[in-house]
Design an enzyme around this catalytic site. Structure first.
Site, PDB file in Angstrom:
ATOM      1  N   HIS A   1       0.742  -0.597  -0.181  1.00 52.86           N
ATOM      2  CA  HIS A   1      -0.066  -0.081   0.144  1.00 52.86           C
ATOM      3  C   HIS A   1       0.990   1.375   0.446  1.00 52.86           C
ATOM      4  O   HIS A   1       0.672   2.223   0.484  1.00 52.86           O
ATOM      5  CB  HIS A   1      -0.289   0.100   0.844  1.00 52.86           C
ATOM      6  CG  HIS A   1      -2.133  -1.187   0.871  1.00 52.86           C
ATOM      7  ND1 HIS A   1      -3.416  -0.992   0.513  1.00 52.86           N
ATOM      8  CD2 HIS A   1      -1.889  -2.250   2.018  1.00 52.86           C
ATOM      9  CE1 HIS A   1      -4.296  -1.914   1.219  1.00 52.86           C
ATOM     10  NE2 HIS A   1      -2.937  -3.300   1.335  1.00 52.86           N
TER      11      HIS A   1
ATOM     12  N   ASN B   1     -10.283  -2.573   2.212  1.00 51.30           N
ATOM     13  CA  ASN B   1     -10.333  -2.610   1.173  1.00 51.30           C
ATOM     14  C   ASN B   1     -11.160  -2.341  -0.295  1.00 51.30           C
ATOM     15  O   ASN B   1     -12.469  -2.193   0.441  1.00 51.30           O
ATOM     16  CB  ASN B   1      -9.901  -3.900   0.490  1.00 51.30           C
ATOM     17  CG  ASN B   1      -7.985  -4.139   0.646  1.00 51.30           C
ATOM     18  OD1 ASN B   1      -7.538  -3.200   1.279  1.00 51.30           O
ATOM     19  ND2 ASN B   1      -8.125  -5.014   0.594  1.00 51.30           N
TER      20      ASN B   1
ATOM     21  N   HIS C   1      -4.090   1.566  12.278  1.00 50.13           N
ATOM     22  CA  HIS C   1      -3.590  -0.079  12.942  1.00 50.13           C
ATOM     23  C   HIS C   1      -4.827  -1.300  12.795  1.00 50.13           C
ATOM     24  O   HIS C   1      -5.831  -0.674  13.324  1.00 50.13           O
ATOM     25  CB  HIS C   1      -2.526   0.536  13.731  1.00 50.13           C
ATOM     26  CG  HIS C   1      -1.935  -1.598  14.940  1.00 50.13           C
ATOM     27  ND1 HIS C   1      -2.087  -1.951  14.383  1.00 50.13           N
ATOM     28  CD2 HIS C   1      -1.972  -1.282  16.628  1.00 50.13           C
ATOM     29  CE1 HIS C   1      -2.224  -3.080  15.610  1.00 50.13           C
ATOM     30  NE2 HIS C   1      -1.822  -2.506  16.066  1.00 50.13           N
TER      31      HIS C   1
ATOM     32  N   TYR D   1       0.748  -4.526  11.703  1.00 48.22           N
ATOM     33  CA  TYR D   1       0.801  -2.772  11.850  1.00 48.22           C
ATOM     34  C   TYR D   1       1.584  -1.889  12.794  1.00 48.22           C
ATOM     35  O   TYR D   1       2.245  -1.331  12.495  1.00 48.22           O
ATOM     36  CB  TYR D   1      -0.903  -2.614  11.940  1.00 48.22           C
ATOM     37  CG  TYR D   1      -1.310  -2.482  10.463  1.00 48.22           C
ATOM     38  CD1 TYR D   1      -1.072  -1.755   9.577  1.00 48.22           C
ATOM     39  CD2 TYR D   1      -1.793  -4.117  10.462  1.00 48.22           C
ATOM     40  CE1 TYR D   1      -2.038  -2.837   7.731  1.00 48.22           C
ATOM     41  CE2 TYR D   1      -2.853  -4.521   8.997  1.00 48.22           C
ATOM     42  CZ  TYR D   1      -2.772  -3.822   7.869  1.00 48.22           C
ATOM     43  OH  TYR D   1      -3.334  -4.349   7.105  1.00 48.22           O
TER      44      TYR D   1
HETATM   45  C1  HEM Z   1      -1.521 -10.966   7.429  1.00 42.55           C
HETATM   46  C2  HEM Z   1      -2.970 -10.183   6.427  1.00 42.55           C
HETATM   47  C3  HEM Z   1      -2.186  -8.999   6.449  1.00 42.55           C
HETATM   48  C4  HEM Z   1      -0.890  -7.938   6.711  1.00 42.55           C
HETATM   49  C5  HEM Z   1      -0.051  -8.802   7.734  1.00 42.55           C
HETATM   50  C6  HEM Z   1      -0.728  -6.806   6.369  1.00 42.55           C
HETATM   51  C7  HEM Z   1       0.341  -5.451   6.559  1.00 42.55           C
HETATM   52  C8  HEM Z   1       0.491  -4.619   5.796  1.00 42.55           C
HETATM   53  C9  HEM Z   1       1.160  -3.784   7.005  1.00 42.55           C
HETATM   54  C10 HEM Z   1       2.721  -4.066   6.809  1.00 42.55           C
HETATM   55  C11 HEM Z   1       1.348  -1.964   5.501  1.00 42.55           C
HETATM   56  C12 HEM Z   1       2.474  -1.552   5.513  1.00 42.55           C
HETATM   57  C13 HEM Z   1       1.329  -0.088   6.993  1.00 42.55           C
HETATM   58  C14 HEM Z   1       1.755   0.979   7.417  1.00 42.55           C
HETATM   59  O1  HEM Z   1       3.464   1.001   6.644  1.00 42.55           O
HETATM   60  O2  HEM Z   1       2.033   1.465   7.662  1.00 42.55           O
HETATM   61  C15 HEM Z   1      -0.097  -2.405   5.292  1.00 42.55           C
HETATM   62  C16 HEM Z   1      -1.442  -2.234   4.853  1.00 42.55           C
HETATM   63  C17 HEM Z   1      -2.674  -1.730   4.649  1.00 42.55           C
HETATM   64  N1  HEM Z   1      -2.924  -3.109   4.473  1.00 42.55           N
HETATM   65 FE1  HEM Z   1      -2.740  -5.092   4.940  1.00 42.55          FE
HETATM   66  N2  HEM Z   1      -1.908  -6.460   5.726  1.00 42.55           N
HETATM   67  C18 HEM Z   1      -3.051  -7.834   5.863  1.00 42.55           C
HETATM   68  C19 HEM Z   1      -3.467  -7.630   5.389  1.00 42.55           C
HETATM   69  C20 HEM Z   1      -4.995  -6.747   5.240  1.00 42.55           C
HETATM   70  C21 HEM Z   1      -5.812  -7.138   5.026  1.00 42.55           C
HETATM   71  C22 HEM Z   1      -6.533  -8.568   4.848  1.00 42.55           C
HETATM   72  C23 HEM Z   1      -6.741  -5.956   4.815  1.00 42.55           C
HETATM   73  C24 HEM Z   1      -8.153  -5.320   4.077  1.00 42.55           C
HETATM   74  C25 HEM Z   1      -8.949  -5.894   4.754  1.00 42.55           C
HETATM   75  C26 HEM Z   1      -5.869  -4.580   4.340  1.00 42.55           C
HETATM   76  C27 HEM Z   1      -5.636  -3.165   4.372  1.00 42.55           C
HETATM   77  C28 HEM Z   1      -4.392  -2.429   4.733  1.00 42.55           C
HETATM   78  C29 HEM Z   1      -4.645  -0.601   4.167  1.00 42.55           C
HETATM   79  C30 HEM Z   1      -5.628  -0.627   3.902  1.00 42.55           C
HETATM   80  C31 HEM Z   1      -3.254  -0.424   4.133  1.00 42.55           C
HETATM   81  C32 HEM Z   1      -3.025   0.748   3.770  1.00 42.55           C
HETATM   82  C33 HEM Z   1      -2.968   1.568   5.201  1.00 42.55           C
HETATM   83  C34 HEM Z   1      -2.189   2.512   4.589  1.00 42.55           C
HETATM   84  O3  HEM Z   1      -3.039   3.708   3.960  1.00 42.55           O
HETATM   85  O4  HEM Z   1      -1.224   3.643   5.133  1.00 42.55           O
HETATM   86  N3  HEM Z   1      -4.655  -5.584   4.504  1.00 42.55           N
HETATM   87  N4  HEM Z   1      -0.571  -3.792   5.878  1.00 42.55           N
END
Ligand code: HEM
Length: 752
Positions: free
Chosen positions: A101, A174, A365, A388
């Site tokens: 992202h 999402n 988070h 997160y």
């Molecule tokens: C085990 C599954 C998942 C892991 C380990 C994970 C991990 C991460 C990580 C490490 C980030 C970067 C966050 C940052 O640097 O601030 C991120 C961002 C994000 N994740 Fe996940 N994610 C997972 C599943 C999902 C799922 C299922 C969704 C949706 C429901 C999702 C939605 C998002 C969104 C929207 C962001 C961006 C947040 C922003 O705009 O800063 N993720 N995720």
């Protein structure tokens, strides 16, 4: 002020009840609602207008053009603290981009609940329709780097930070309601597979390559999500025109401690719309910031994006009554089975002041929850709860990122956490431990009745085991449900997307495995994809479908087992036939007027007026920039030339009359390709007077006879013409054609 006596370990101390706290906060200007976060950010906002240039130590700078040297041709001196400070800061301007992202755009706004949800949740921001809760919302793509194109075929992140009176609540969702994997332990594999391949860092922001499809072809649980990702949902027309989903099942908990399962939805008031894949690829070249610009401009123009907040509520006792497991993030609850109740509205009304400080530094988070909301045991969610906070320690450089202005709650923060890189808070006092007597026991724990967070006391009696529940093993029924719910053009787009993606895959066995998996979703789908790849669906695969099994697992035990879903199709899954989004508005749509000197002044003025009244924007595209003069002498500024505009950046196109204008445009190949492309992408096209002849020339056989010989005003598959003066019937027909978004019936050879 209302207070009550509470027994602490040390003494009876007067503390505020939750209600009193809210009353006080409401009276305090800091909690006026939407403005409270603005006021908070103001403390760190600076605008150098009218000020002297200084160093970071506040020393005024006299010469910002020349470094300090030994003579005007001599070496630069180490002593130059101004130069060193400036360059050192510059050298350290970058922080790591998000591991996923990374590419995102964000905006401020507010949320208001329609009526109290106290029956279901005690969350403070869902109680009072008069309260405006400030929010910061970040949209993103997943796979691409920070500088990649907005129009990649990808899932879009939809992350909302609610600055509630009882602390920050992050709904990190999402634009698709399911996910690729069921267990967090597979997330690094998924992301390694979709990111550019590690040996050559190719391709950027694209899933169309071997490693992604190799992973997917071995992960049957991803097939439902693959249907979404290959559909047009993965290429939205605008961030303002996509749905959002919390994906996991969460819990609402009310004041009495009663819990219910809840799925979260965001429903855009402008409807759900996408571009087509050919268009997406062209936009990526013409304007890679297309979505970012669109969001920014809409807010600057006062066209504030809006979504309704929806919930699907399920009683605890009904947990096991579905054909799927509520804890499985690869499943939806079809809206026909549990309707979505719309309980409030999100409005985005302010662009960030500074991209880095706000959009880049914001830290979402899933673990940021507030009293009244709780987790479930969804194994993907459980892993996210760790990820997160962990990732932000690296990305934002330490444990104090909650103090960065955009992350700082408007609710007060008091605890014994101390120190660390870049600590801002100056915590007074002798001690930082609890329990203490040195500070009279402060800060105190809050009882539940004082909005102290308590976890839902779910009963758990289980063995410690690495396993997946058998209730997670239906990988195809909902993929089939999704495919069956699409209209024919939507199915064709999925077929073409799969042909594109798998066409870029170089390893034959990966394609074969994918065809095998697609057969499980729909045989015709698999055959059509195979045809485009010049292959046939393999009768039998060498290896079992599912390689994602533990070392000692038996393949048979892990085979997907279909469970009847209770419905054959769900209209809410289609964008074309979706009953939630009637196609009745053209608000904020962009219409290109192709004009040259000598245009029909009256027709242009009438159409502009009609479109603007309906909330759309009309922009002129001409052979050159500058001022154009109409046949009757009206002047009009060209907004774009054919060099600076492209059909893919507009929703519709109008070719007005005016003999001289038509003659000038007739020979412009840029004008003809503009219209041909709009036609190919199934957009509404209108022409009046001499413009009708131009359309006939440019569209050739595709131009319907009834547009030239039938009624005065004709509408053939979204090609709207008026051979006489452009009147109300004509403008109304064009507006209706734009509101339909696209005219898929034009796709004559859709799967070619
Ligand atoms: C085990 C599954 C998942 C892991 C380990 C994970 C991990 C991460 C990580 C490490 C980030 C970067 C966050 C940052 O640097 O601030 C991120 C961002 C994000 N994740 Fe996940 N994610 C997972 C599943 C999902 C799922 C299922 C969704 C949706 C429901 C999702 C939605 C998002 C969104 C929207 C962001 C961006 C947040 C922003 O705009 O800063 N993720 N995720």
């Amino acid at each position: 002020m209302t207070t009550r006596k509470v027994k602490t370990k040390q003494a009876n101390v007067k503390v505020k009840t939750a209600e009193a706290k809210r009353e006080e906060l409401a009276a305090n200007s800091q909690y006026r609602g939407n403005d409270s976060k603005i006021d908070d950010l103001q403390k760190n906002t600076e605008d150098s207008g009218g000020e002297f240039l200084t160093t970071n130590q506040g020393v005024r700078i006299n010469d910002n053009q020349n470094s300090l040297k030994a003579g005007d041709r001599g070496p630069t001196l180490l002593e130059d603290f101004i130069l060193r400070e400036k360059i050192t800061h510059f050298d350290h301007e970058r922080i790591p981009e998000r591991v996923v992202h990374a590419r995102g755009s964000a905006a401020h706004g507010y949320f208001q609940v329609y009526e109290s949800m106290a029956e279901y949740t005690k969350a403070s921001f869902l109680q009072d329709p008069d309260v405006k809760t400030p929010v910061f919302v970040r949209f993103s793509t997943v796979a691409g780097s920070r500088g990649s194109s907005d129009l990649a075929r990808d899932v879009r992140g939809f992350a909302v930070k609610f600055y509630t009176q009882e602390g920050n609540y992050d709904l990190v969702g999402n634009n698709m309601p399911v996910f690729f994997i069921q267990d967090a332990i597979k997330f690094p594999d998924l992301v390694h597979a979709v990111k550019p391949e590690p040996h050559n860092e190719i391709p950027q922001a694209a899933s169309a390559h071997d490693t992604f499809w190799d992973f997917i072809s071995n992960m049957p649980e991803s097939m439902h999500m693959i249907m979404w990702a290959m559909s047009d949902r993965a290429i939205p027309r605008s961030l303002r025109m996509m749905e959002g989903f919390g994906v996991h099942t969460f819990r609402f908990v009310n004041q009495r401690g009663k819990a219910r399962f809840v799925k979260f939805h965001w429903k855009p008031l402008l409807g759900v719309h996408s571009v087509v894949w050919d268009e997406a690829q062209k936009i990526s070249g013409k304007d890679p910031d297309f979505h970012r610009r669109d969001l920014w401009e809409a807010i600057e123009n006062g066209d504030f994006p809006e979504w309704e907040f929806g919930v699907q509520l399920v009683e605890e006792k009904d947990e096991h009554k579905f054909a799927f497991d509520l804890l499985d993030p690869t499943k939806i609850i079809p809206e026909e089975i549990v309707p979505v109740r719309r309980i409030g509205k999100l409005t985005l009304n302010r662009n960030p002041d500074n991209f880095f400080a706000e959009t880049e530094q914001v830290a979402f988070h899933t673990g940021h929850i507030v009293p009244g909301i709780d987790f479930t045991n969804d194994p993907l969610l459980q892993g996210r709860l760790f990820s997160y906070l962990d990732t932000q320690l690296l990305r934002l450089g330490g444990p104090n990122f909650h103090e960065i202005p955009i992350n700082r709650p408007i609710a007060p923060v008091h605890n014994n956490q101390r120190d660390g890189f870049m600590r801002q808070t100056i915590n007074k006092g002798q001690s930082a431990h609890d329990p203490n007597s040195t500070r009279g026991g402060c800060p105190f724990q809050a009882g539940a009745e004082m909005a102290g967070f308590t976890s839902f006391a779910e009963r758990i009696d289980a063995q410690k085991i690495r396993a997946r529940s058998a209730s997670f093993f239906d990988h195809f029924s909902q993929a089939t449900l999704f495919y069956n719910s699409q209209t024919e053009p939507e199915q064709n787009h999925i077929i073409r997307a799969l042909r594109f993606e798998l066409g870029k895959v170089e390893t034959p066995s990966i394609r074969e495995r994918m065809l095998g998996l697609l057969t499980e979703v729909d045989k015709d789908l698999a055959n059509q994809v195979a045809q485009g790849l010049g292959m046939s669906v393999p009768a039998k695969l060498d290896k079992p479908l599912n390689m994602s099994i533990p070392a000692d697992g038996t393949p048979a035990k892990f085979q997907s087992k279909r469970v009847a879903q209770g419905i054959e199709s769900s209209a809410a899954l289609s964008m074309v036939e979706n009953p939630n989004f009637p196609k009745d508005t053209i608000k904020t749509r962009k219409v290109a007027f192709l004009v040259a000197d000598g245009f029909d002044d009256a027709a242009v003025a009438d159409m502009k007026q009609a479109l603007m009244t309906a909330g759309a924007a009309a922009m002129t595209v001409a052979p050159r920039l500058g001022v154009l003069t109409g046949a009757d002498g009206e002047e009009c500024k060209a907004d774009f030339s054919f060099l600076t505009a492209s059909s893919v950046l507009f929703d519709a196109v109008y070719v007005p009359g005016g003999d001289a204008s038509a003659t000038a445009l007739k020979e412009q190949s840029d004008a003809s390709s503009f219209v041909e492309e709009a036609y190919k992408h199934c957009k509404a096209i209108a022409a009046s007077g001499a413009g009708v002849g131009l359309l006939a020339r440019w569209l050739g056989e595709k131009f319907s006879e009834s547009n030239t010989t039938g009624k005065l005003v004709a509408d053939e598959q979204g090609v709207v013409t008026s051979r006489g003066p452009a009147g109300d019937n004509f403008t109304a027909a064009f507006i209706n054609a734009i509101a339909q978004h696209r005219h898929w019936e034009r796709e004559l050879n859709p799967t070619g």
